[in-house]
Design a protein around this motif. Sequence first.
Motif: not given
Length: 418
Positions: A238-240, A242-243, A245-246, A249
Amino acid sequence: MNSQHGEQSTSRRDALGWWRATPLYLRIIGAVALGVAVGVTLGEQAAALEIPAKLVLRLLGALAPPLILLAIMQALMRAHLGGRQALRLVTLLATNTLVAIGIGLLVANVLQPGSWSHATPAHESAKAAAAANPLAQFLDNVPKSIAGPFSDNGAVMGVIFIAVAMGVALRSLRHHEVRTVEDLVHVALESLITILHWIIDLVPLAVFGVVASIIGVKGFRDFLALGGFVVAVLAALTLQAGYYLTRVKLESWAPPLYVLRGVRDALVMAFSTGSSTATMPVTYARLRDNVGLREQSASMGALVGANFNNDGTALYEAMSALFVAQLLGMQLTLSQQFIVVVTSIVASVGAAGIPEAGLVTMTMVFKAVALPTDYIAMLLTVDWFLDRCRTAINVMGDVTVSCLLDGKTRERADTQPP
């Protein structure tokens, strides 16, 4: 007489066809259920059932080095790289993989799921039962590596095993023309993948044996820790995500949610099939048609990059090594964890073309830091689920690389994403 023999052959083919037609995860779930029942019933007598698991793991360990070698060679020969975009692609792939492994090690060190329970080395619990078991004597003749029997003049049985396996595997490729070095590597890799398919057919047997033996000897204690391991891996993945998607963006013109909506078919297919290779055409099509990336960006990330990008697999293998070390009460030093990082990167490169790549490459990671490979069989009880999760992350990594290669300006400046 001949008709009876024909009927028996047909029934064997039907049984084998049914076995292979059943999805691997369903076979593993059935093996877990049967292993629990047999382990509870037999108690410590189930210790001898660990030997099939050791056989499968030894075969995987023997295949791992040549498979990785040939897969990397083929990926590098077939990759169409050139110019500034190629350097950008390599940088993105290396960065994403390093971040994935870093996240995996961080989560494993913080949560320490292996310390939620304690285990003794699996080979100690079954040593007495295995000593008198004829299957254990057969296991000793199975080569630990493909090159091993040729360096030992007395290992005639090992040479015979390899000769028979390669001979049968090459029968389907005997008419394949070999005109170039690439053809030679392809034939060698395909023959090893054929053998790997045979071993994968035996994986449920290994799961049954390890579940029955561990539960029979030590009860459910070891498996309780697997719940913590699953939670830790899902948190890291999940953290990966998030990385990813960041970065999309900050470094791409496409909004993250717009990208996710556009490629959701590819992510669902990756989760359902557990194969990033099979998903590649869908990923490329969705990036072009739904997201609207340039052709070069979509192809470089989704087709070329996918042969090298296995962030989810690298993360999972690093976490698996730390989990087993924690479970056994072993503390991996910073230097050993660095070895895990390097080995995970090397093992993940080019592994996209290998079926059940995590099973093959994990043996290399474990051996690099002297961890017992016996516990890989225990991880197989949850690997069927985590494999699908990390494959979806692998595909999400391909999507991210494509978006970053496309940059902050859209191909058609007169239109904007919704």
